[in-house]
Design an enzyme around this catalytic site. Structure first.
Site, short mmCIF file in Angstrom:
data_model
loop_
_atom_site.label_atom_id
_atom_site.label_comp_id
_atom_site.label_asym_id
_atom_site.label_seq_id
_atom_site.Cartn_x
_atom_site.Cartn_y
_atom_site.Cartn_z
N HIS A 267 0.79 -1.17 0.05
CA HIS A 267 0.01 -0.08 -0.03
C HIS A 267 0.80 1.17 0.10
CE1 HIS A 267 -3.36 2.40 0.65
NE2 HIS A 267 -3.87 1.75 1.88
N HIS A 306 -2.09 -2.18 -9.96
CA HIS A 306 -3.11 -1.61 -9.22
C HIS A 306 -4.39 -2.44 -9.07
CE1 HIS A 306 -5.50 1.40 -7.00
NE2 HIS A 306 -4.40 1.94 -6.80
N ASP A 362 3.02 5.58 -7.04
CA ASP A 362 4.35 5.38 -6.06
C ASP A 362 5.47 5.43 -7.14
OD1 ASP A 362 2.94 5.22 -3.57
OD2 ASP A 362 2.18 3.14 -3.98
N1 CMC Z 1 5.05 -7.04 -10.64
C1 CMC Z 1 4.97 -8.02 -11.32
N2 CMC Z 1 3.93 -8.91 -11.46
C2 CMC Z 1 2.82 -8.27 -10.91
C3 CMC Z 1 2.61 -7.07 -10.17
C4 CMC Z 1 3.82 -6.31 -10.23
N3 CMC Z 1 3.87 -5.10 -9.64
N4 CMC Z 1 1.60 -6.69 -9.77
C5 CMC Z 1 0.71 -7.70 -10.25
N5 CMC Z 1 1.52 -8.55 -10.84
C6 CMC Z 1 0.74 -10.02 -11.55
C7 CMC Z 1 0.67 -10.86 -10.32
O1 CMC Z 1 1.70 -11.57 -10.17
C8 CMC Z 1 -0.44 -11.67 -10.90
O2 CMC Z 1 0.17 -12.53 -12.14
P1 CMC Z 1 -0.61 -13.99 -12.25
O3 CMC Z 1 -2.06 -13.77 -12.88
O4 CMC Z 1 0.34 -14.50 -13.28
O5 CMC Z 1 -0.52 -14.71 -10.87
C9 CMC Z 1 -1.39 -10.71 -11.80
O6 CMC Z 1 -0.33 -9.57 -12.01
C10 CMC Z 1 -2.29 -9.98 -10.95
O7 CMC Z 1 -2.03 -9.48 -9.56
P2 CMC Z 1 -2.92 -9.33 -8.30
O8 CMC Z 1 -1.55 -9.54 -7.08
O9 CMC Z 1 -3.82 -10.51 -8.37
O10 CMC Z 1 -3.60 -8.19 -8.38
P3 CMC Z 1 -3.97 -7.41 -6.99
O11 CMC Z 1 -4.80 -6.46 -7.60
O12 CMC Z 1 -4.23 -8.28 -5.83
O13 CMC Z 1 -2.51 -6.45 -6.68
C11 CMC Z 1 -1.12 -4.67 -6.26
C12 CMC Z 1 -2.40 -5.24 -6.63
C13 CMC Z 1 -1.00 -3.30 -6.15
C14 CMC Z 1 -0.83 -5.11 -4.56
C15 CMC Z 1 0.09 -5.18 -7.05
O14 CMC Z 1 -0.18 -5.12 -8.41
C16 CMC Z 1 1.33 -5.21 -6.48
O15 CMC Z 1 1.88 -5.82 -5.51
N6 CMC Z 1 2.00 -3.97 -7.05
C17 CMC Z 1 3.50 -3.58 -6.49
C18 CMC Z 1 3.36 -3.00 -5.31
C19 CMC Z 1 2.92 -1.29 -5.59
O16 CMC Z 1 3.15 -0.81 -6.31
N7 CMC Z 1 1.61 -1.12 -4.82
C20 CMC Z 1 1.18 0.27 -4.70
C21 CMC Z 1 -0.14 0.35 -5.07
S1 CMC Z 1 -0.86 2.31 -5.60
C22 CMC Z 1 -0.65 2.98 -3.98
C23 CMC Z 1 -1.81 2.45 -2.92
O17 CMC Z 1 -2.90 2.62 -3.49
O18 CMC Z 1 -1.29 1.99 -2.06
#
Ligand code: CMC
Length: 434
Positions: A267, A306, A362
């Site tokens: 987050h 995201h 971010d």
């Molecule tokens: N790098 C590589 N792969 C990713 C990433 C990433 N940053 N984000 C998602 N994926 C992949 C993930 O491995 C999955 O692949 P697969 O379908 O093959 O298993 C797919 O994309 C879907 O990911 P998810 O984890 O199901 O997506 P989510 O909606 O649960 O996660 C997130 C959203 C923001 C937690 C995630 O994208 C992430 O961990 N990003 C990096 C951390 C980050 O930048 N966070 C800041 C968010 S914006 C500020 C805020 O609102 O706090």
């Protein structure tokens, strides 16, 4: 066509019709669907609230597919171009932009509440010299509830207004003192002649000079960063704020809990993680190898992806532009080249394209914070200052919403249904099983 949904329970052959309102069905309407009179009734299973609306809200609108973010209907781009953070804070809290008189009164109110009790400084002094500023921030905000016990009267509108003023005014002071403690510097007093971001810079960076001189480009950059982070509808920390608030806890305790959620690396901690990642990559030559490792599942590309945005985060676009203005004053951040190249490669790569992973807020905010001379550990604290406004607006909206009650999700129990200590086995054997 009627706004209803007809369901057939194939277990019983029974048909049910439930109303559709605002594109949703009420989960409680499913409770009537039973296989027998003593069946509890059907529930929905939705870990992480992937498809559940938890509230009605008129504060922030996001269209993640089209990359749209609006506060109270105003596009984020317009607010970031023309308004100050305090104007936007008022808009988020009250629903309308302030008139000239309202803005003057609001600015005055906030300016008059920026000081903290001397014991707050002693409280902060109690932390280890290397304590993470976000840990100091959230603990100190929580501690404020002991300084303002009147804050527990959360159903009193005038009291809420007072606590909101206090919190909006004091979070920059606490954030700056967390930073000063971290750096071993003496705490300085707020300067009432300065703007909200200008005073924050003063609280952070004033040394021995009689009056701190604010650089207008950096002051505006901070103001815009605050505007971009002020609210983001039902994210993890806001949901925490609403959840704690639903127990009628005081707003300081609620903000402390919300800040704790924001601390997490998925987050608000992500901007810190971006900088660490860019430092680890080191040079543009290492980018392909790094991307390959991410694709193999060895870590994530921080600042990408995201839950809601499935196109470019509009805040990231504004920050990418702003980074150049800031670097014109501070000097170019050498990590910008790595970030730009990383973004270019990722946006062309099938792995990221097919998963709709784009830069989020971010990705560039950390580079700007670093150029403003903030240590990385301060990044989530810088997020928490403006987000306090969003948390408070959402908290008040929740309190005034007749549909809301104390938050209490259901579960699907997967444990052992019943067993007994040896001493009780005999007695239990005679009793009917649950
Ligand atoms: N790098 C590589 N792969 C990713 C990433 C990433 N940053 N984000 C998602 N994926 C992949 C993930 O491995 C999955 O692949 P697969 O379908 O093959 O298993 C797919 O994309 C879907 O990911 P998810 O984890 O199901 O997506 P989510 O909606 O649960 O996660 C997130 C959203 C923001 C937690 C995630 O994208 C992430 O961990 N990003 C990096 C951390 C980050 O930048 N966070 C800041 C968010 S914006 C500020 C805020 O609102 O706090």
């Amino acid at each position: 066509m009627p706004d209803t949904l007809t369901l057939i329970d194939n277990r019983t052959g029974q048909e049910y019709t439930v109303p559709i309102t605002d594109g949703t069905i009420a989960a409680i309407d499913l409770r009537q669907i039973k296989t027998s009179p003593d069946d509890f009734g059907l529930m929905t299973y939705d870990p992480a609230f992937m498809n559940t609306a938890n509230c009605r809200s008129s504060i922030t609108f996001i269209d993640g597919d089209r990359g749209i973010l609006r506060y109270r209907g105003y596009p984020i781009e317009e607010l970031a171009a023309k308004k100050s953070f305090l104007e936007v804070a008022w808009l988020i809290l009250k629903g309308e932009l302030p008139s000239a008189e309202e803005l003057q009164a609001w600015t005055n109110d906030v300016t008059m509440h920026t000081m903290v009790h001397e014991n707050i400084k002693k409280f902060i002094d109690g932390f280890q010299h290397d304590a993470h500023p976000m840990g100091i921030f959230l603990s100190t905000v929580g501690a404020l509830s002991t300084f303002y016990p009147d804050a527990k009267h959360v159903l009193d509108a005038a009291n809420r207004r007072l606590q909101i003023r206090r919190l909006v005014a004091k979070v920059p002071t606490i954030a700056a003192y967390a930073y000063r403690h971290h750096r071993g510097l003496p705490y300085v007093l707020p300067d009432n002649d300065l703007t909200y971001p200008g005073n924050f810079l003063n609280l952070l960076f004033k040394m021995t000079e009689a009056k701190y001189t604010v650089n207008p480009v950096l002051e505006r950059a901070l103001d815009v960063l605050f505007i971009l982070h002020a609210d983001h509808e039902q994210n993890c920390s806001t949901t925490t704020m609403r959840g704690i608030g639903s127990a009628l806890s005081d707003p300081y305790s609620c903000v402390a809990g919300a800040a704790a959620a924001l601390y997490g690396p998925l987050h608000g901690g992500a901007n810190e993680a971006v900088l660490r990642m860019l430092a680890e990559i080191g040079t543009t030559a290492n980018i392909p190898g790094f991307i390959e490792r991410v694709k193999q599942g060895e870590g994530r590309l921080m600042g990408f992806g995201h839950r809601i945005y499935k196109s470019y985060d509009p805040r990231a676009r504004i920050l990418k532009e702003m980074a150049h203005q800031v670097f014109a004053v501070t000097g170019r951040n050498p990590m910008l080249d790595i970030a730009l190249e990383l973004e270019k490669i990722a946006l062309e790569d099938e792995y990221f394209v097919s998963r709709k992973l784009y830069p989020n807020v971010d990705f560039y905010s950390g580079l700007i914070y670093q150029s403003l001379k903030f240590p990385v550990a301060m990044f989530p604290v810088l997020f928490a200052i403006p987000r306090t406004v969003g948390w408070l607006a959402q908290w008040e909206e929740m309190l005034l919403d007749k549909d809301q009650k104390i938050a209490r999700p259901r579960q699907i129990y997967t444990g052992v249904m019943e067993r007994h200590l040896p001493e009780f086995e005999k007695a239990a054997a005679g009793k009917p099983k649950a």
